[in-house]
Each structure stands twice: as structure tokens, then as C-alpha cells.
Design an enzyme around this catalytic site. Structure first.
Site, PDB file in Angstrom:
ATOM      1  N   GLU A  89     -16.034 -40.801  -7.972  1.00 40.12           N
ATOM      2  CA  GLU A  89     -15.704 -40.426  -9.362  1.00 40.12           C
ATOM      3  C   GLU A  89     -16.912 -39.854 -10.107  1.00 40.12           C
ATOM      4  O   GLU A  89     -17.180 -40.175 -11.255  1.00 40.12           O
ATOM      5  CB  GLU A  89     -15.047 -41.607 -10.096  1.00 40.12           C
ATOM      6  N   GLY A 147     -31.181 -64.505   3.830  1.00 37.71           N
ATOM      7  CA  GLY A 147     -32.071 -64.267   4.972  1.00 37.71           C
ATOM      8  C   GLY A 147     -31.292 -63.642   6.117  1.00 37.71           C
ATOM      9  O   GLY A 147     -30.414 -62.799   5.900  1.00 37.71           O
ATOM     10  N   ILE A 172      -9.699 -37.995  -0.020  1.00 39.72           N
ATOM     11  CA  ILE A 172      -8.629 -38.429  -0.913  1.00 39.72           C
ATOM     12  C   ILE A 172      -8.233 -39.876  -0.613  1.00 39.72           C
ATOM     13  O   ILE A 172      -7.697 -40.186   0.457  1.00 39.72           O
ATOM     14  CB  ILE A 172      -7.407 -37.479  -0.824  1.00 39.72           C
ATOM     15  N   ASP A 215     -12.921 -39.785 -17.000  1.00 36.10           N
ATOM     16  CA  ASP A 215     -13.574 -40.632 -18.010  1.00 36.10           C
ATOM     17  C   ASP A 215     -12.992 -42.045 -17.952  1.00 36.10           C
ATOM     18  O   ASP A 215     -13.721 -43.044 -17.970  1.00 36.10           O
ATOM     19  CB  ASP A 215     -13.350 -40.065 -19.424  1.00 36.10           C
TER      20      ASP A 215
HETATM   21  C1  LIG Z   1     -14.697 -43.486  -0.163  1.00 36.02           C
HETATM   22  C2  LIG Z   1     -14.539 -42.286  -1.039  1.00 36.02           C
HETATM   23  C3  LIG Z   1     -13.388 -42.132  -1.797  1.00 36.02           C
HETATM   24  C4  LIG Z   1     -13.195 -40.989  -2.572  1.00 36.02           C
HETATM   25  N1  LIG Z   1     -12.016 -40.817  -3.239  1.00 36.02           N
HETATM   26  C5  LIG Z   1     -11.757 -39.635  -3.854  1.00 36.02           C
HETATM   27  C6  LIG Z   1     -10.473 -39.356  -4.402  1.00 36.02           C
HETATM   28  O1  LIG Z   1      -9.565 -40.203  -4.386  1.00 36.02           O
HETATM   29  N2  LIG Z   1     -10.256 -38.130  -4.946  1.00 36.02           N
HETATM   30  C7  LIG Z   1     -11.210 -37.171  -4.984  1.00 36.02           C
HETATM   31  O2  LIG Z   1     -10.943 -36.102  -5.501  1.00 36.02           O
HETATM   32  N3  LIG Z   1     -12.455 -37.406  -4.481  1.00 36.02           N
HETATM   33  C8  LIG Z   1     -12.737 -38.609  -3.908  1.00 36.02           C
HETATM   34  N4  LIG Z   1     -13.982 -38.845  -3.354  1.00 36.02           N
HETATM   35  C9  LIG Z   1     -14.977 -37.777  -3.377  1.00 36.02           C
HETATM   36  C10 LIG Z   1     -16.152 -38.035  -4.268  1.00 36.02           C
HETATM   37  O3  LIG Z   1     -15.767 -37.910  -5.605  1.00 36.02           O
HETATM   38  C11 LIG Z   1     -17.243 -37.040  -3.856  1.00 36.02           C
HETATM   39  O4  LIG Z   1     -17.732 -37.455  -2.599  1.00 36.02           O
HETATM   40  C12 LIG Z   1     -18.360 -36.944  -4.859  1.00 36.02           C
HETATM   41  O5  LIG Z   1     -17.892 -36.368  -6.042  1.00 36.02           O
HETATM   42  C13 LIG Z   1     -19.542 -36.145  -4.342  1.00 36.02           C
HETATM   43  O6  LIG Z   1     -19.132 -34.923  -3.807  1.00 36.02           O
HETATM   44  P1  LIG Z   1     -19.679 -34.499  -2.353  1.00 36.02           P
HETATM   45  O7  LIG Z   1     -19.411 -35.618  -1.442  1.00 36.02           O
HETATM   46  O8  LIG Z   1     -19.095 -33.173  -2.032  1.00 36.02           O
HETATM   47  O9  LIG Z   1     -21.230 -34.392  -2.523  1.00 36.02           O
HETATM   48  P2  LIG Z   1     -22.040 -33.130  -3.096  1.00 36.02           P
HETATM   49  O10 LIG Z   1     -21.382 -32.648  -4.339  1.00 36.02           O
HETATM   50  O11 LIG Z   1     -22.281 -32.169  -1.999  1.00 36.02           O
HETATM   51  O12 LIG Z   1     -23.418 -33.814  -3.513  1.00 36.02           O
HETATM   52  C14 LIG Z   1     -24.441 -34.083  -2.559  1.00 36.02           C
HETATM   53  C15 LIG Z   1     -25.629 -34.671  -3.302  1.00 36.02           C
HETATM   54  O13 LIG Z   1     -26.113 -33.722  -4.268  1.00 36.02           O
HETATM   55  C16 LIG Z   1     -26.174 -34.331  -5.549  1.00 36.02           C
HETATM   56  N5  LIG Z   1     -25.884 -33.326  -6.561  1.00 36.02           N
HETATM   57  C17 LIG Z   1     -24.864 -32.424  -6.589  1.00 36.02           C
HETATM   58  N6  LIG Z   1     -24.931 -31.673  -7.697  1.00 36.02           N
HETATM   59  C18 LIG Z   1     -25.997 -32.103  -8.406  1.00 36.02           C
HETATM   60  C19 LIG Z   1     -26.612 -31.728  -9.660  1.00 36.02           C
HETATM   61  N7  LIG Z   1     -26.079 -30.756 -10.413  1.00 36.02           N
HETATM   62  N8  LIG Z   1     -27.709 -32.386 -10.042  1.00 36.02           N
HETATM   63  C20 LIG Z   1     -28.243 -33.380  -9.284  1.00 36.02           C
HETATM   64  N9  LIG Z   1     -27.717 -33.784  -8.107  1.00 36.02           N
HETATM   65  C21 LIG Z   1     -26.619 -33.145  -7.671  1.00 36.02           C
HETATM   66  C22 LIG Z   1     -25.105 -35.406  -5.509  1.00 36.02           C
HETATM   67  O14 LIG Z   1     -25.337 -36.408  -6.496  1.00 36.02           O
HETATM   68  C23 LIG Z   1     -25.264 -35.930  -4.104  1.00 36.02           C
HETATM   69  O15 LIG Z   1     -26.316 -36.841  -4.054  1.00 36.02           O
HETATM   70  C24 LIG Z   1     -14.202 -40.002  -2.627  1.00 36.02           C
HETATM   71  C25 LIG Z   1     -15.379 -40.182  -1.883  1.00 36.02           C
HETATM   72  C26 LIG Z   1     -15.546 -41.290  -1.087  1.00 36.02           C
HETATM   73  C27 LIG Z   1     -16.818 -41.419  -0.283  1.00 36.02           C
END
Ligand SMILES: Cc1cc2nc3c(=O)[nH]c(=O)nc-3n(C[C@H](O)[C@H](O)[C@H](O)COP(=O)(O)OP(=O)(O)OC[C@H]3O[C@@H](n4cnc5c(N)ncnc54)[C@H](O)[C@@H]3O)c2cc1C
Length: 378
Positions: free
Chosen positions: A364, A340, A159, A241
Site C-alpha cells: 500500500e 536468543g 494482487i 489513504d
Molecule cells: C504481499 C504483497 C501484497 C500486495 N498486495 C497488493 C494488492 O492487493 N494490490 C496491489 O495493487 N498491489 C499489491 N502489492 C504491491 C505493492 O503495493 C507494491 O509491491 C509496492 O507498491 C511497490 O511496488 P514495486 O514492488 O513495483 O516496487 P518499485 O516501485 O519498483 O520500488 C522499488 C524500490 O524503489 C523505491 N522507490 C520507488 N519510487 C521511489 C521514489 N520516487 N522515491 C524513493 N524511492 C522510490 C521503493 O520504495 C522500493 O524500495 C502487494 C505487494 C506484496 C509484496
């Protein structure tokens, strides 16, 4: 910025962009490197932006906003991002966090908007959880009705603004499994039982605090429900969105900063008895970067204009986020290459830009998820 001329819809918008550039140069640029090195959140800088009216740009004046079209708001984000990505991202996340109450809040909740949009109150958006970010509809944080309140229990992850925000949008389960069982609550950060954890140690964007938040029987008054019971997932996706366009604008600004720096460096650096800018191999890399930036900007603003016109723009926002953030990753990586060995050390900002670009491909909705959204519309 790279000799680029902007076409803006009003004289007001030119003034606003001028103000944003002045603040970006005067308040952001001088602080960015130190704050990033220390991992410190610039709360005062964000307050300054609020006082300058830059925290509620795309919302109506009657709620304390500046009634700017999204295409203008996004260009302000771009200018801020070209000087300090973490601050631009803070504005983008805050703007996203105001959306649920603005678009779905009842009269009572909307009374909070002037303080939110004026920047007195900083917002956060709590959707992701430790066991899943992409599959947001599977979230497990639960809100159970208890008299006039909801009791919220669970853990949110990643978050942005955790521990700094004044209000949290909490997406939580009030019904059965799936998207329809999710609702949105607006919580005061000071509520007992809302427990931000230690900040994550991130690769970049270190001035932007990001952490888990544990909800341990946090009591949220029932009148803090945003929209109706079961509307939460729809509200979350709508907000995203809009938010994705903010992230796309961040990517454009960051890439522009990297290109401008690389061009300046290449002009001064000599090898084989001449400026390295004279080598076609480098010039073509820079020309590709400039083209990618222009294309990403155009795609982002085209989506924004659809939004401004009240037309569907979800797929276009996903395309802009996907293209702009992949572009920024490539351009910042190439900027390191142009410098470089000097690109690889912290004496120059391009290694930081490259680390910062990476996160834009993840937040997002990862860029895989953007492709899912786009392909659903084909
Ligand atoms: C610095 C930072 C700030 C953030 N801020 C917020 C915030 O303010 N509020 C909030 O709610 N969240 C926030 N997030 C969370 C962010 O939205 C999630 O990290 C992101 O949505 C991915 O979820 P996950 O990390 O659980 O990865 P996972 O969902 O576990 O995904 C892992 C991998 O699998 C891939 N994957 C998953 N499902 C599929 C599919 N159906 N098809 C193909 N590939 C797939 C993903 O693309 C990824 O490469 C933040 C993240 C970071 C790193």
C-alpha cells in the site's frame, strides 16, 4: 494485551472489541501457525468474520455495514492482527476493495454492497503491475470500449486474494498517459479472460494469496465503471489513504503480539542464575518496544479520528503507516533477539512475526512513498 486499557467512544464499541477478541482467540490463534506453514488461505475463517459482521465495519448500516467509526474498526483490525496477521490483512484489503463502489459507485453498483460488506463476496484491489508499483500513474493495463463493454488487456501484479476473490477493482487505462487516463472497473472474478496466475512464494504472510492476474480480452460491462471515466487514479489514492490506516493497525497488533510473547518468554528464561527479564539490557529493549507500540497506536487513531470527523487525513495516514510499520519491523526483530537462539526457530512464533512485519513496509505504498506523500504536505 500488555495490560493496555482502551478508550472507546461507545458501549457498542467495547462489545465489538470483546467479540473480536473472542473470535481472534477462538478461531484465529489456534489455526495461524498450521495455515501459515501450509500457505493455505483460510476462506472459512474470513466467512466466519463476515457472519459476525466484522467485514463491513466502517460502512453505513443501510448498505449492510456496521456504521462504526474508523477508530473502532482499526482497533478490531489490531486485535485480529495480534492473533493472525494474514486474516487482519484480508479484512483490511477487503474493506479497501469495497471503498470504490461505496464512495463512487452509482445506485446500480451500490446494490452489490450488502453482499460485499456481509462477506459473501470477497474483494481484491488491482493497481500494481509487474513493471511498476510505486509509479502507479504509469500503469498500462488497457480497457477499450466495445459497444456496451470494456475489453481489458494487460497484467496486474501482487494482487492479494488473486484466485480467491469474487470481485476485482481493476485500475486500467481508458485514456491517454498519466493519472487522468485511468479508470476503475468492478469485475466479477468469473469473467472469462480474467486469469489469476500461480501464487507467489512469499517470505511471510503465506496464508494470504498474492499473484499476478492476466487480463486477456476480459469483457466488462460498461455499467461496471466506478465513478466517471478518468476518475480511477483519484479513487485508487483515496482508497489507499483509508487502507494505509488498516496496514498501520495491522503493524500495531503484530508488534503487540511480539512484545507480549517476548515478555512471557523472558520471565521464564534464566541465565546467570536469574530470570533474563531482570537484566536491564533486555528490560530497556522491551520498554522501547512498548513505547513504540503505544506511539504507533496513538498516531494511527489520531489519523482515524480526523477521517471520522470528515477532515483531511492523507498525510496523517501516511505518517501512521510509515511509523507503525517501521516500528513493527524493529519490535519483531528485537523479539527474536530476546528469545536468543529460540527466537530463530519455528517452535516459537517470533521468527514468523519478523518475516510478516517486513511486508508491511512494502504494501500500500512503500515507506519511501509514504515519505513522498508526507513531504508533499510540508
Ligand atoms: C504481499 C504483497 C501484497 C500486495 N498486495 C497488493 C494488492 O492487493 N494490490 C496491489 O495493487 N498491489 C499489491 N502489492 C504491491 C505493492 O503495493 C507494491 O509491491 C509496492 O507498491 C511497490 O511496488 P514495486 O514492488 O513495483 O516496487 P518499485 O516501485 O519498483 O520500488 C522499488 C524500490 O524503489 C523505491 N522507490 C520507488 N519510487 C521511489 C521514489 N520516487 N522515491 C524513493 N524511492 C522510490 C521503493 O520504495 C522500493 O524500495 C502487494 C505487494 C506484496 C509484496
Amino acid at each position: 494485551m500488555g495490560g493496555m486499557e482502551r478508550l472507546l467512544p461507545t458501549d457498542d464499541a467495547y462489545e465489538l472489541l470483546g467479540l473480536a477478541a473472542e473470535i481472534a482467540d477462538g478461531e484465529l490463534a489456534p489455526r495461524a501457525a498450521d495455515f501459515e506453514a501450509r500457505g493455505e488461505f483460510p476462506r472459512e475463517v474470513v466467512r466466519t468474520l463476515g457472519r459476525a459482521g466484522l467485514l463491513g465495519l466502517p460502512y453505513p448500516e443501510e448498505h449492510g455495514g456496521a456504521a462504526q467509526p474508523y477508530e473502532v474498526y482499526l482497533q478490531v483490525i489490531e486485535v485480529l492482527a495480534s492473533r493472525w496477521l494474514a486474516v487482519a490483512e484480508a479484512v483490511s484489503v477487503h474493506t479497501l476493495s469495497c471503498y470504490p463502489v461505496y464512495a463512487h459507485g452509482g445506485e446500480q453498483l451500490r446494490k452489490l454492497l450488502p453482499d460485499m460488506l456481509g462477506g459473501e463476496l470477497l474483494g481484491a484491489y488491482c493497481l500494481s503491475e509487474p513493471q511498476g508499483g510505486s509509479d502507479a500513474a504509469a500503469l498500462t493495463t488497457r480497457a477499450s470500449r466495445d459497444g456496451d463493454s470494456f475489453m481489458v488487456t494487460g497484467t496486474k501484479a501482487w494482487i492479494t486474494h488473486a484466485g480467491q476473490a469474487d470481485f476485482y477493482n481493476i485500475f486500467c487505462r481508458t485514456g491517454g498517459p498519466g493519472a487522468h487516463g485511468i479508470s476503475c472497473l468492478l469485475a466479477d472474478a468469473a469473467t472469462p479472460g480474467i486469469l489469476p496466475q500461480a501464487s507467489e512464494k512469499t517470505m511471510g504472510l503465506r496464508s494470504s494469496p498474492v499473484a499476478q492476474i492476466v487480463f486477456d480480452d476480459a469483457r466488462i460491462p460498461a455499467d461496471r465503471l466506478v465513478g466517471e471515466l478518468g476518475d480511477g487514479f483519484k479513487i485508487a489514492m483515496e482508497a489507499l489513504d483509508s487502507g494505509r490506516l488498516g496496514i498501520a493497525a495491522c503493524a500495531v497488533g503484530l508488534a503487540q503480539a511480539a512484545l507480549d510473547y517476548a515478555v512471557g518468554y523472558a520471565r521464564e528464561r534464566s541465565q546467570f542464575g536469574k530470570s533474563i527479564l531482570e537484566f536491564q539490557g533486555l528490560r530497556f529493549m522491551l520498554a522501547d518496544a512498548a513505547t513504540g507500540i503505544a506511539a504507533a497506536r496513538a498516531l494511527t487513531l489520531a489519523a482515524a479520528r480526523l477521517r471520522d470527523a470528515g477532515r483531511p487525513y492523507s498525510a496523517e495516514a501516511a505518517k501512521a503507516k510509515l511509523f507503525a510499520t517501521d516500528m513493527a519491523m524493529r519490535v519483531t526483530t528485537d523479539a527474536v533477539q530476546v528469545l536468543g537462539g529460540y527466537g530463530y526457530v519455528q517452535d516459537h512464533p517470533v521468527e514468523r512475526y519478523m518475516r510478516e512485519a517486513k511486508v508491511l513496509q512494502i504494501v500500500e505504498g512503500t515507506n519511501q512513498i509514504q515519505r513522498l506523500v508526507i513531504s508533499r504536505h510540508l
